[in-house]
Design an enzyme around this catalytic site. Structure first.
Site, PDB file in Angstrom:
ATOM      1  N   PRO A   1      34.676  49.932  82.225  1.00  8.79           N
ATOM      2  CA  PRO A   1      35.098  49.860  80.833  1.00  8.79           C
ATOM      3  C   PRO A   1      36.499  50.411  80.657  1.00  8.79           C
ATOM      4  O   PRO A   1      36.816  51.504  81.107  1.00  8.79           O
ATOM      5  CB  PRO A   1      34.079  50.740  80.108  1.00  8.79           C
TER       6      PRO A   1
ATOM      7  N   ASP B   1      40.622  60.295  80.443  1.00 10.76           N
ATOM      8  CA  ASP B   1      39.840  59.055  80.349  1.00 10.76           C
ATOM      9  C   ASP B   1      38.601  59.192  81.225  1.00 10.76           C
ATOM     10  O   ASP B   1      38.542  58.671  82.333  1.00 10.76           O
ATOM     11  CB  ASP B   1      40.702  57.866  80.798  1.00 10.76           C
ATOM     12  N   TYR B   2      37.605  59.935  80.724  1.00  7.87           N
ATOM     13  CA  TYR B   2      36.348  60.135  81.446  1.00  7.87           C
ATOM     14  C   TYR B   2      35.292  59.238  80.807  1.00  7.87           C
ATOM     15  O   TYR B   2      34.913  59.440  79.652  1.00  7.87           O
ATOM     16  CB  TYR B   2      35.918  61.597  81.399  1.00  7.87           C
ATOM     17  N   GLU B   3      34.809  58.277  81.585  1.00 11.34           N
ATOM     18  CA  GLU B   3      33.957  57.239  81.036  1.00 11.34           C
ATOM     19  C   GLU B   3      32.552  57.245  81.650  1.00 11.34           C
ATOM     20  O   GLU B   3      32.292  57.923  82.632  1.00 11.34           O
ATOM     21  CB  GLU B   3      34.613  55.871  81.229  1.00 11.34           C
ATOM     22  N   GLU B   4      31.685  56.462  81.000  1.00 10.73           N
ATOM     23  CA  GLU B   4      30.284  56.301  81.398  1.00 10.73           C
ATOM     24  C   GLU B   4      29.480  57.591  81.266  1.00 10.73           C
ATOM     25  O   GLU B   4      28.490  57.800  81.972  1.00 10.73           O
ATOM     26  CB  GLU B   4      30.178  55.758  82.828  1.00 10.73           C
TER      27      GLU B   4
END
Length: 407
Positions: free
Chosen positions: A15, A195-198
């Protein structure tokens, strides 16, 4: 991002991230002769959508009444216009930025990742240290303020577990905060972009506490903090990734909240617009109820997808343009979504549908951001973008968008 009525366990493979394969956007930079040839050919390409200029620049007023049109009166004073430059596209992206340095207020080279012990490491397995240094030096020489992006992506996937372990452990969290502050201080960066995702719903409190702690530490060193968040129109959003991000709490702590308002349709969805302006408007209308307007930075995509059924391949604007020309496809404009699209049939008889972003669709979203008086926009990403998008940025952006036909 998935539609609101889609299953909540749907996931993008990455993403907010474009892949590294050679077919992806920004992986090939054409010669000046090639670009001149495309510019000449574009005159015919744009005839079909020349009327879009008026539609795009008035879209925010028509769709989201109650806001002053951005092209009327003076421009908002501190409107930020930045660009994200990922590690796989450093050369082309940094060249494009330097060429248009007068119309951008900053850049975020996406070149760092968090390690499993809270440190920060460069994405050197993909991009050599020398190439990273050359790109940074090029941007710094141009005087472009830099806030590098630090992510939890590595080797083509997101590592939620790595971040969760760090933010749940006070010692590791403190170590990670120090590593991020040291990164900004030692390299003379303006700050960092996280931007740390999931992440999962259960990570919400710990992630908020981490961002609050990091913001305090960076501000003590006169550095800034940006946080990338998934787009949503309610607190719950579309799935756990949205629940994990507390817009109000993050917005109170950070200097910028960068909303990734793209991938409404994505590589494994049905074909459709990447960032339909009506959905983007809904996202912003919710965001301004949670986050101070001046801290909201709207993500504006520059890419698209080429679908066969529900399998889509990423394409840059350059690739979409060349596909339409090669197949003599008629490019359509969707007034509701403010986005171009076309279809073609391949040599093997397969029917393709392409939705993509160009300067017209981007101008509609930039206009929307200005009309809603948010803090600014950032482009994701540049290198093989529609080169006319740059005319929508900078102090003269409003004039160029309302000047009439661009042929």
């Amino acid at each position: 991002m998935p539609h609101e009525h889609a299953a909540t366990d749907e996931r993008l493979s990455l993403p907010g991230v474009l892949p590294r394969e050679s077919a992806g956007p920004g992986t090939r930079r054409d010669s000046s002769d090639d670009r001149r040839g495309r510019r000449a050919a574009r005159s015919q390409y744009r005839v079909a959508v020349v009327a879009v200029v008026v539609v795009a620049t008035t879209a925010a007023t028509v769709l989201f009444g109650g806001y002053r049109p951005w092209h009327v009166g003076s421009r908002a004073p501190a409107f930020q216009e930045s660009v994200t430059v990922p590690y796989w596209n450093l050369a082309a992206g940094s060249q494009a930025l330097v060429a248009h340095q007068r119309v951008v207020t900053g850049a975020s080279p996406w070149i760092y990742a968090v390690d499993d012990r809270g440190g920060v490491i460069s994405q050197t397995p993909v991009t050599s240290t020398g190439r990273v240094s050359d790109a940074l030096a090029r941007l710094e020489k141009a005087g472009i303020p830099l806030m590098p992006t630090v992510s939890n992506a590595w080797a083509g996937s997101w590592s939620r577990e790595r971040v969760a372990r760090i933010i749940d452990d006070p010692g590791l969290r403190a170590r990670h905060v120090k590593a991020l502050v040291d990164l900004a201080s030692q390299h003379g960066f303006d700050g960092v972009d996280i931007d740390y995702e999931e992440m999962l719903a259960q990570d919400r409190a710990a992630f908020t506490a981490f961002i609050q702690q990091l913001a305090t530490a960076l501000h003590a060193k006169h550095k800034k903090l940006a946080v990338d968040v998934f787009a949503k129109t309610t607190n719950r959003g579309y799935d756990q990734r949205n629940v994990a991000q507390d817009y109000a709490a993050l917005g109170a702590a950070a200097d910028q909240i960068r909303i990734m308002a793209y991938d409404w349709h994505w590589s494994s969805s049905a074909a459709g617009p990447v960032a339909p302006v009506d959905w983007v408007g809904s996202v912003l209308r919710y965001a301004v109820t949670q986050i101070p307007r001046g801290k909201i930075i709207l993500g504006v995509p520059t890419y698209g997808y080429d679908w066969v059924g529900t399998s889509g391949q990423l394409v840059s604007w350059v690739q979409a343009f060349e596909l339409s020309r090669r197949h003599k496809a008629v490019v359509h404009w969707d007034n509701q979504f403010q986005s171009p699209w076309f279809t073609y049939t391949s040599a093997t008889g397969r029917r393709h549908t392409v939705w993509f972003e160009n300067a017209y669709s981007s101008s509609a979203k930039i206009a929307l951001a200005r009309s809603m008086r948010v803090g600014g926009v950032y482009l994701w990403l540049v290198g093989n973008e529609d080169d006319l998008i740059w005319k929508q940025l900078g102090p003269s952006g409003s004039a160029s968008a309302t000047a009439g036909g661009r042929t």
